[in-house]
Design a protein around this motif. Structure first.
Motif: not given
Lengths: 496, 119
Positions: B9, B12, B16, B20, B23, B32-33, B36, B39-40, B43, B46-47, B82
């Protein structure tokens, strides 16, 4: 099961399955026609669903026969039906009115791809409205967003590209925040189904992950909905998109994000988190108020009619967010009605812009001087829709402004200042619309030519039927009110 | 020990925030991509972490093995979806960057902004 039971699934499946077929058509006109027919049938399905919601109700649809909460469920209530009408209506209006304009903006070779993306965006937006679980909402949100980026990037102006890049970044941050929030909720409740979630949240009430989830979801969706000051992507994206695309997305894409916000904050959190509604109000109402006032003020100084209307959209989103943030029954009614009426007014206004740009090739207000005398029909419709945007009695905008004022008057201690803000903002709307109307009727055309140059009759008829719809729903607002009442009932459950 | 137990966590949260931050601060559109994507990915982590059960295996029922412990497969399925969404977003973002480069001749955000202001 007869066909009528499958309507919620058809609503999504029809545009989604038509999209690849449209791409296979190698001709711009045929692709447009196929997209228009698919969009029109979707609109018909939305009307059937609305009738069912107002009549016997629509049974929960279990995809593939797997029963919720384990299977994927599609739910249609009053609020969903309202959104479906908006989305499919705006799409049909944009496609029907945008033929000539799109033929100019999009190469014939690329047109089938473009109309395919349009239908996918439509499918995604419809999907958000019918989906009964949080994760499908995320997937549909991304489907519609990705397709919308493509539609916007099709603009002729190269600034469309830089605008869409910004929208892509911010839109993805918003969607990812939403996904994080959904993750936290899933962690605590083990379910993604909205109805099931609302039941199970009671056991884990006031735990930190749930509060964090509420924060992530609210911020993520506020980004998508362009609630001030998270709106920075919106004006440029609306301005540089092809004109017909602006008709479509301005009428519905931000409202769909607000729809999800309402679902979560009222359908799921409202009854479960102590003081959640107060927190939500404290967060959203100041933002909404500053949006209402500042965005209206910025709109006054815009020299481009599309940008002017885009900033006006930010202000109108403020009204919707303000009404939703009041966390009262009257507020929710006002929010839903304003979504409907603003979509109607903004759709008509942008459709008029399509016509203006079609004849003058410019959206610059100075270059549109004298357009009111050259295109009296279109300009007449623009004025009607403008009056609806301001909220003049007799138009649809008046109904929702009335509900909004009644709702804010119910806020103890803050009623009068909030009404003042709404009145001031409405006056600013008069100013920025008058600025354009004055130039259009009394200005001298840049090249001194005052000969009539109306758009073809079918487009004029379409513009006028959209304008008359603004008056019709102002005089007999039965349908949106019935849907909003039904939607409010579901959102607040048995709480009130 | 509790700190270590939450290691994933922490990763994560850190990933994250790196995503951010980049970005917001990076001017180069390709960076920037990339931000991104980071950043994704955070997540996704995390899942996946959330779905893990101590001693759990893949959720396949084996004959003759009683009391099997499974990791929760649902978040993993969600993340498969996702990831597809993430890939599409990255691909579309890069396609837009290519088009931007064709039109503006640069992939620097501030230079593009300056050119937009001029026109």
């Amino acid at each position: 099961m007869n066909l009528a039971d499958h309507l919620p699934a058809l609503q999504v499946a029809l545009p989604l399955l038509t999209a690849p077929l449209v791409i296979l058509l190698r001709n711009g006109f045929l692709a447009w026609l196929a997209a228009l027919v698919a969009s029109g049938i979707s609109f018909g399905l939305a009307i059937l669903l609305t009738q069912a919601v107002l009549g016997p109700g629509v049974p929960e649809y279990a995809v593939g026969g797997w029963q919720p909460p384990f299977g994927i469920s599609l739910n249609v209530d009053g609020l969903s039906a309202l959104m479906l009408l908006l989305v499919t209506g705006a799409s049909t209006l944009g496609l029907a009115g945008g033929r000539l304009s799109l033929r100019r903006d999009i190469d014939n070779r690329r047109a089938p791809m473009f109309y395919g993306a349009w239908l996918i965006a439509l499918a995604g937006l419809c999907g958000i409205a019918v989906a009964g679980d949080a994760f499908n909402v995320f997937v549909f949100m991304e489907i519609s967003s990705l397709a919308t980026y493509i539609l916007i990037a099709a603009g002729r102006d190269r600034r469309a590209l830089s605008a869409v890049f910004k929208y892509l970044i911010i839109g993805t941050i918003g969607a990812t925040f939403y996904l994080i929030g959904v993750g936290f909720i899933y962690m605590m409740t083990g379910t993604l189904n909205f109805a099931d979630m609302a039941l199970r949240l009671g056991d884990v009430i006031e735990t930190r992950p749930i509060i964090i989830a509420a924060g992530f979801i609210t911020i993520g969706l506020a980004l998508k909905a362009a609630v001030f000051p998270l709106h920075i992507w919106l004006p440029r994206a609306y301005t540089y998109a092809p004109n017909a695309v602006t008709v479509f997305i301005a009428a519905c894409s931000t409202k769909v994000a607000i729809y999800v916000l309402l679902r979560f904050n009222y359908g799921v959190f409202h009854g479960n988190l102590l003081g959640h509604s107060d927190l939500f109000s404290v967060f959203i109402v100041p933002l909404a108020l500053s949006g209402i006032l500042l965005a209206s003020a910025i709109a006054i100084y815009q020299g481009n009619i599309k940008k002017l209307l885009a900033f006006s959209s930010v202000a109108q989103i403020g009204y919707i967010a303000l009404a939703a943030g009041l966390a009262t029954q009257a507020g929710l009614m006002a929010a839903q009605l304003h979504m409907f009426n603003h979509a109607l007014a903004k759709g008509t206004l942008f459709l008029c812009v399509v016509a203006f740009v079609l004849t003058t090739r410019s959206a610059n207000i100075a270059k549109l001087a004298g357009i009111g005398r050259r295109m009296p029909w279109t300009m007449g419709a623009f004025v009607i829709a403008g009056l609806s945007l301001i909220g003049v009695p007799g138009t649809a905008g008046f109904i929702s402004k009335w509900y909004l004022v009644v709702a804010v008057m119910g806020v103890p201690g803050w009623g009068i200042p909030l009404v003042m803000a709404i009145v001031i903002s409405s006056l600013m709307a008069v100013v920025y619309l008058w600025k354009f109307v004055e130039t259009a009727y009394y200005g001298t055309p840049p090249d001194g030519d005052v000969s009539a140059m109306e758009v073809p009759l079918p487009l004029r008829l379409l513009i006028w039927s959209a304008a008359l719809a603004n008056i019709y729903f102002g005089l007999s607002p039965g349908l949106p009110i019935a849907l909003a009442e039904s939607g409010t009932g579901t959102l607040l459950g048995g709480l009130l | 020990m509790k700190l270590l137990g939450l290691f994933n966590y922490w990763v994560f949260a850190v990933l994250l925030m790196i995503g951010l931050y980049a970005l917001i601060s990076k001017k180069n559109l390709v960076k920037k991509i990339m931000a991104l994507a980071i950043f994704q990915s955070a997540v996704f982590l995390f899942f996946i972490t959330m779905s893990r059960v101590d001693g759990g295996t893949a959720p396949i029922i084996q004959a003759g093995v009683p009391d099997q412990i499974f990791s929760n497969p649902l978040p993993q399925v969600l993340i498969l979806t996702a990831i597809v969404v993430g890939i599409s977003t990255t691909a579309l973002g890069l396609a837009i960057v290519v088009r931007l480069y064709e039109e503006y001749g640069t992939v620097e955000d501030d230079e593009i902004l300056a050119m937009d202001r001029e026109s």
